[in-house]
Motif scaffolding. Structure first.
Motif, PDB file in Angstrom:
ATOM      1  N   VAL A 213       1.048  -1.220   0.096  1.00 23.79           N
ATOM      2  CA  VAL A 213      -0.072   0.079   0.390  1.00 23.79           C
ATOM      3  C   VAL A 213       0.703   1.146  -0.129  1.00 23.79           C
ATOM      4  O   VAL A 213       0.406   2.050  -0.835  1.00 23.79           O
ATOM      5  CB  VAL A 213      -0.566   0.049   1.158  1.00 23.79           C
ATOM      6  CG1 VAL A 213      -1.639   1.170   1.544  1.00 23.79           C
ATOM      7  CG2 VAL A 213      -2.116  -1.575   0.555  1.00 23.79           C
ATOM      8  N   GLN A 214       1.577   1.654   0.932  1.00 24.39           N
ATOM      9  CA  GLN A 214       2.604   2.735   1.498  1.00 24.39           C
ATOM     10  C   GLN A 214       3.711   2.784  -0.328  1.00 24.39           C
ATOM     11  O   GLN A 214       4.428   4.299   0.022  1.00 24.39           O
ATOM     12  CB  GLN A 214       3.112   2.520   2.286  1.00 24.39           C
ATOM     13  CG  GLN A 214       2.228   2.529   3.797  1.00 24.39           C
ATOM     14  CD  GLN A 214       1.865   3.777   3.489  1.00 24.39           C
ATOM     15  OE1 GLN A 214       2.249   4.810   3.107  1.00 24.39           O
ATOM     16  NE2 GLN A 214       0.441   4.362   4.095  1.00 24.39           N
ATOM     17  N   THR A 215       3.936   1.903  -0.947  1.00 27.74           N
ATOM     18  CA  THR A 215       5.375   2.359  -1.858  1.00 27.74           C
ATOM     19  C   THR A 215       4.800   3.048  -3.022  1.00 27.74           C
ATOM     20  O   THR A 215       5.661   3.365  -3.159  1.00 27.74           O
ATOM     21  CB  THR A 215       5.597   0.821  -2.949  1.00 27.74           C
ATOM     22  OG1 THR A 215       6.131  -0.110  -1.771  1.00 27.74           O
ATOM     23  CG2 THR A 215       6.398   0.977  -3.558  1.00 27.74           C
ATOM     24  N   GLY A 216       3.680   2.957  -3.172  1.00 34.93           N
ATOM     25  CA  GLY A 216       3.329   3.573  -4.177  1.00 34.93           C
ATOM     26  C   GLY A 216       3.630   5.035  -3.358  1.00 34.93           C
ATOM     27  O   GLY A 216       4.196   6.555  -4.361  1.00 34.93           O
ATOM     28  N   PHE A 217       3.012   5.703  -2.283  1.00 37.51           N
ATOM     29  CA  PHE A 217       2.849   7.101  -2.048  1.00 37.51           C
ATOM     30  C   PHE A 217       4.802   7.092  -1.669  1.00 37.51           C
ATOM     31  O   PHE A 217       4.690   8.649  -2.026  1.00 37.51           O
ATOM     32  CB  PHE A 217       2.524   7.181  -0.324  1.00 37.51           C
ATOM     33  CG  PHE A 217       2.738   8.152   0.137  1.00 37.51           C
ATOM     34  CD1 PHE A 217       3.022   9.460   0.616  1.00 37.51           C
ATOM     35  CD2 PHE A 217       3.822   7.851   1.476  1.00 37.51           C
ATOM     36  CE1 PHE A 217       3.413  10.489   0.993  1.00 37.51           C
ATOM     37  CE2 PHE A 217       4.717   8.015   2.085  1.00 37.51           C
ATOM     38  CZ  PHE A 217       4.193  10.222   1.893  1.00 37.51           C
ATOM     39  N   ALA A 218       5.611   5.776  -1.220  1.00 33.21           N
ATOM     40  CA  ALA A 218       6.716   6.727  -0.989  1.00 33.21           C
ATOM     41  C   ALA A 218       7.410   7.219  -2.786  1.00 33.21           C
ATOM     42  O   ALA A 218       8.133   7.603  -2.722  1.00 33.21           O
ATOM     43  CB  ALA A 218       7.603   5.463  -0.762  1.00 33.21           C
ATOM     44  N   MET A 219       7.248   6.171  -3.505  1.00 28.92           N
ATOM     45  CA  MET A 219       7.671   6.343  -5.132  1.00 28.92           C
ATOM     46  C   MET A 219       7.478   7.585  -5.523  1.00 28.92           C
ATOM     47  O   MET A 219       8.041   8.118  -6.335  1.00 28.92           O
ATOM     48  CB  MET A 219       7.522   5.227  -5.882  1.00 28.92           C
ATOM     49  CG  MET A 219       7.574   5.102  -7.579  1.00 28.92           C
ATOM     50  SD  MET A 219       6.395   4.352  -8.721  1.00 28.92           S
ATOM     51  CE  MET A 219       5.164   5.698  -8.144  1.00 28.92           C
ATOM     52  N   VAL A 220       6.439   7.922  -5.503  1.00 30.48           N
ATOM     53  CA  VAL A 220       5.984   8.965  -5.861  1.00 30.48           C
ATOM     54  C   VAL A 220       6.421  10.603  -5.735  1.00 30.48           C
ATOM     55  O   VAL A 220       7.056  11.762  -6.189  1.00 30.48           O
ATOM     56  CB  VAL A 220       3.914   9.828  -5.989  1.00 30.48           C
ATOM     57  CG1 VAL A 220       3.479  11.502  -6.193  1.00 30.48           C
ATOM     58  CG2 VAL A 220       2.941   8.874  -6.995  1.00 30.48           C
ATOM     59  N   VAL A 221       6.645  11.015  -4.278  1.00 30.03           N
ATOM     60  CA  VAL A 221       7.358  11.803  -3.022  1.00 30.03           C
ATOM     61  C   VAL A 221       8.868  11.678  -3.514  1.00 30.03           C
ATOM     62  O   VAL A 221       9.581  12.968  -3.242  1.00 30.03           O
ATOM     63  CB  VAL A 221       6.998  11.675  -1.706  1.00 30.03           C
ATOM     64  CG1 VAL A 221       7.112  13.124  -1.063  1.00 30.03           C
ATOM     65  CG2 VAL A 221       5.199  11.439  -1.469  1.00 30.03           C
ATOM     66  N   LEU A 222       8.841  10.452  -4.077  1.00 31.59           N
ATOM     67  CA  LEU A 222      10.583  10.577  -4.300  1.00 31.59           C
ATOM     68  C   LEU A 222      10.881  11.087  -5.110  1.00 31.59           C
ATOM     69  O   LEU A 222      12.033  11.187  -5.477  1.00 31.59           O
ATOM     70  CB  LEU A 222      11.563   9.808  -3.666  1.00 31.59           C
ATOM     71  CG  LEU A 222      11.432   8.931  -1.990  1.00 31.59           C
ATOM     72  CD1 LEU A 222      11.715   7.681  -2.042  1.00 31.59           C
ATOM     73  CD2 LEU A 222      12.234  10.225  -1.122  1.00 31.59           C
ATOM     74  N   SER A 223       9.799  10.807  -5.976  1.00 34.93           N
ATOM     75  CA  SER A 223      10.693  10.564  -7.780  1.00 34.93           C
ATOM     76  C   SER A 223       9.858  12.208  -8.123  1.00 34.93           C
ATOM     77  O   SER A 223      11.216  12.421  -8.374  1.00 34.93           O
ATOM     78  CB  SER A 223       8.913  10.213  -8.679  1.00 34.93           C
ATOM     79  OG  SER A 223       9.462  10.706 -10.000  1.00 34.93           O
ATOM     80  N   ALA A 224       9.282  13.240  -7.179  1.00 34.87           N
ATOM     81  CA  ALA A 224       9.281  14.050  -7.153  1.00 34.87           C
ATOM     82  C   ALA A 224      10.235  15.198  -7.053  1.00 34.87           C
ATOM     83  O   ALA A 224      10.861  16.727  -7.442  1.00 34.87           O
ATOM     84  CB  ALA A 224       8.490  14.714  -6.057  1.00 34.87           C
ATOM     85  N   ALA A 225      11.158  14.416  -5.884  1.00 30.68           N
ATOM     86  CA  ALA A 225      12.181  14.984  -5.027  1.00 30.68           C
ATOM     87  C   ALA A 225      13.783  14.800  -6.333  1.00 30.68           C
ATOM     88  O   ALA A 225      14.207  15.491  -6.296  1.00 30.68           O
ATOM     89  CB  ALA A 225      12.326  14.726  -3.627  1.00 30.68           C
ATOM     90  N   ILE A 226      13.668  13.544  -6.275  1.00 30.37           N
ATOM     91  CA  ILE A 226      14.378  13.947  -7.531  1.00 30.37           C
ATOM     92  C   ILE A 226      14.640  14.014  -8.794  1.00 30.37           C
ATOM     93  O   ILE A 226      15.982  14.889  -9.280  1.00 30.37           O
ATOM     94  CB  ILE A 226      14.452  11.759  -8.201  1.00 30.37           C
ATOM     95  CG1 ILE A 226      14.876  11.513  -7.103  1.00 30.37           C
ATOM     96  CG2 ILE A 226      15.500  11.192  -9.122  1.00 30.37           C
ATOM     97  CD1 ILE A 226      15.038   9.691  -7.255  1.00 30.37           C
TER      98      ILE A 226
END
Length: 337
Positions: A213-226
């Motif tokens: 459930v939480q991987t998608g949230f982490a991916m989206v936020v970290l992708s924006a940071a990268i």
């Protein structure tokens, strides 16, 4: 015939009561919104020295009132109840906290909660970071990100039911409907176990639901940071000879460190309050009990409000440092930007 008439009368009465209750609910909501509209209109028309203070009070007042009613008052009430016995008729002092910290079964609950806190957030954040790096290099990345983020739209209860079918176990002679059991048989495992009964494996299988459930949230936020890393920094590192893993470890990670910490602590807070998954899939049985579900069981299954409140306070004290640390990191990130 009279029986049919009585049934019709009861049905009409129930329908009338439901209609009246619905009408009263709509009336209360409409009245509340009407009062807010009048107050906001009056605040907007205020002039002079009282204009700004009045506007602040009017706009912040409802939010503060809801915060007090929905958070502060229940918190004080819970702390108060934690010092009393099961029906709040006798003051016990700190005995409920002593029970929570000295009972062997609660030690197992705390150990399971700590295991969740260490494994699930690190797995979700790490997997989200890897997916962010990989998906950003693909074409049609929006489609892939939407698919990976989709589990976030599913409630934890819904996700638990989905994975409960994945972990469904039957005798090897029967037709398997559980994906994991069928996969094990396909790989040559003649008698796969009942996954939810296998301790401590069942704890990690439950954590997999939270990670999913939480991987998608982490991916989206970290992708924006990268993507927010300046191209000049990356180009300078490449000119200095950084490639592949070196570029990732010495450039990307330091540049997104604050966001990485915020994502990790946010997932930690969600994991620490994990209740739905355990309650839906195992009910806390078979060595899978965690603090949030034990709090519920003590309060609403064993009807010991004092012990349940003590566990709630312990859970609150465990979450509080993570929330405070998260706020500090967010402020640092804003100052950096």
């Amino acid at each position: 015939m009279p029986r049919q008439v009585s049934v019709v009368v009861l049905a009409d009465s129930a329908w009338t009561d439901a209609t009246v209750k619905l009408g009263n609910s709509f009336g209360a909501v409409a009245g509340f919104l009407g009062i807010l509209l009048v107050v906001f209109f009056a605040a907007g028309r205020a002039r002079g020295r009282l204009g700004r203070p009045l506007a602040i009070v009017v706009f912040l007042g409802p939010a503060l009132a809801l915060l007090v009613v929905g958070l502060v008052a229940p918190l004080i009430r819970t702390i108060y109840l934690s010092f009393y016995n099961d029906d709040s008729s006798r003051f016990l002092g700190g005995r409920n906290y002593g029970w929570a910290l000295t009972t062997g079964s609660i030690h197992q609950v705390l150990l399971n909660t700590l295991l969740w806190l260490l494994v699930a957030p690190l797995a979700a954040t790490g997997l989200g970071l890897v997916l962010a790096l990989l998906v950003d290099r693909m074409k049609r990345q929006a489609v892939y990100k939407s698919l990976i983020f989709m589990p976030m739209a599913v409630s934890l209860v819904g996700a638990s039911i989905i994975w409960k079918f994945v972990y469904e176990a039957r005798d090897s002679s029967q037709h398997q409907i559980g994906l994991l059991s069928q996969l094990a048989i396909s790989l040559g495992w003649s008698h796969p176990p009942n996954w939810m009964l296998s301790h401590p494996l069942n704890n990690f299988l439950l954590m997999a639901v939270m990670v999913w459930v939480q991987t998608g949230f982490a991916m989206v936020v970290l992708s924006a940071a990268i993507k927010a890393i300046p191209d000049e920094v990356t180009e300078a590192a490449r000119l200095d000879g950084a490639r592949g893993l070196q570029l990732f470890w010495y450039v990307t990670v330091p540049m997104i460190r604050t966001t990485l910490v915020v994502v990790l602590t946010t997932v930690m807070i969600t994991t620490l309050k994990a209740f739905d998954i355990v309650r839906t899939m195992t009910g806390g049985n078979f060595g899978t009990q965690v603090l949030a579900n034990e709090m519920y069981s003590q309060s609403f299954v064993q009807f010991n409000v004092g012990r349940g409140s003590a566990l709630a306070v312990i859970l609150f004290l465990a979450v509080l440092p993570l929330v405070a640390y998260n706020i500090v990191q967010l402020r640092k990130e804003r100052e950096t930007r």
